[in-house]
Design a protein around this motif. Structure first.
Motif, short mmCIF file in Angstrom:
data_model
loop_
_atom_site.label_atom_id
_atom_site.label_comp_id
_atom_site.label_asym_id
_atom_site.label_seq_id
_atom_site.Cartn_x
_atom_site.Cartn_y
_atom_site.Cartn_z
N ARG A 49 0.84 -1.20 0.00
CA ARG A 49 0.00 0.00 0.00
C ARG A 49 0.87 1.26 0.00
NH1 ARG A 49 -3.18 -0.20 5.12
NH2 ARG A 49 -1.11 -0.74 5.87
N SER A 50 0.24 2.40 0.01
CA SER A 50 0.99 3.67 0.04
C SER A 50 1.71 3.81 1.38
CB SER A 50 0.03 4.85 -0.14
OG SER A 50 -0.76 5.02 1.03
N ARG A 51 2.72 4.65 1.40
CA ARG A 51 3.47 4.91 2.63
C ARG A 51 2.54 5.44 3.72
NH1 ARG A 51 7.40 3.49 5.96
NH2 ARG A 51 8.92 3.39 4.31
N GLU A 53 -0.68 4.87 4.15
CA GLU A 53 -1.49 3.77 4.69
C GLU A 53 -0.66 2.87 5.59
OE1 GLU A 53 -4.80 2.85 1.32
OE2 GLU A 53 -2.70 2.55 0.75
N TYR A 54 0.57 2.59 5.17
CA TYR A 54 1.47 1.76 5.98
C TYR A 54 1.75 2.45 7.31
CZ TYR A 54 5.77 -0.55 7.50
OH TYR A 54 6.72 -1.21 8.23
N HIS A 64 7.40 -2.19 4.18
CA HIS A 64 6.73 -1.40 3.15
C HIS A 64 7.58 -1.37 1.89
CE1 HIS A 64 5.71 2.39 1.04
NE2 HIS A 64 4.52 1.84 1.17
N SER A 66 7.19 -1.14 -2.78
CA SER A 66 6.38 -1.09 -4.00
C SER A 66 6.64 -2.39 -4.76
CB SER A 66 6.78 0.10 -4.86
OG SER A 66 8.10 -0.09 -5.36
N SER A 85 -2.19 -5.68 0.22
CA SER A 85 -2.50 -4.33 -0.21
C SER A 85 -3.94 -4.04 0.18
CB SER A 85 -2.25 -4.19 -1.71
OG SER A 85 -3.10 -5.03 -2.43
#
Length: 86
Positions: A49-51, A53-54, A64, A66, A85
């Motif tokens: 997930r996006s930073r 959200e993490y 975390h 990509s 995700s």
């Protein structure tokens, strides 16, 4: 939650993304919890997930990354990889 066997050498990003979209080798959150609780040898958990959200909330011990970064991470031959995700 998607879990896979060790990534075959040379597997490209498109093939990995197709596996994720097709929901191959999925496990439940409860199964992931058991693997973490039991200190499954070779377990690597990756949050895709996006930073933001993490940073807000993530599975304990998750890293975390990509998808692009994931393909460059060296994994032990016996690694059990879990990706999650949205």
């Amino acid at each position: 939650v998607a879990a896979g066997e060790p990534r075959p050498a040379g597997k490209d990003l498109g093939a990995l993304a197709a596996d994720l979209d097709a929901e191959r080798d999925h496990i439940s959150a409860l199964e992931l919890g058991r693997l973490i609780r039991d200190h499954e040898p070779g377990l690597r958990v990756f949050d895709l997930r996006s930073r933001a959200e993490y940073d807000e909330l993530h599975v304990s011990g998750a890293e975390h990354v990509s998808l692009e970064q994931l393909l460059r991470i060296p994994l032990a031959p016996n690694a059990r990889v879990v990706l999650y995700s949205e």
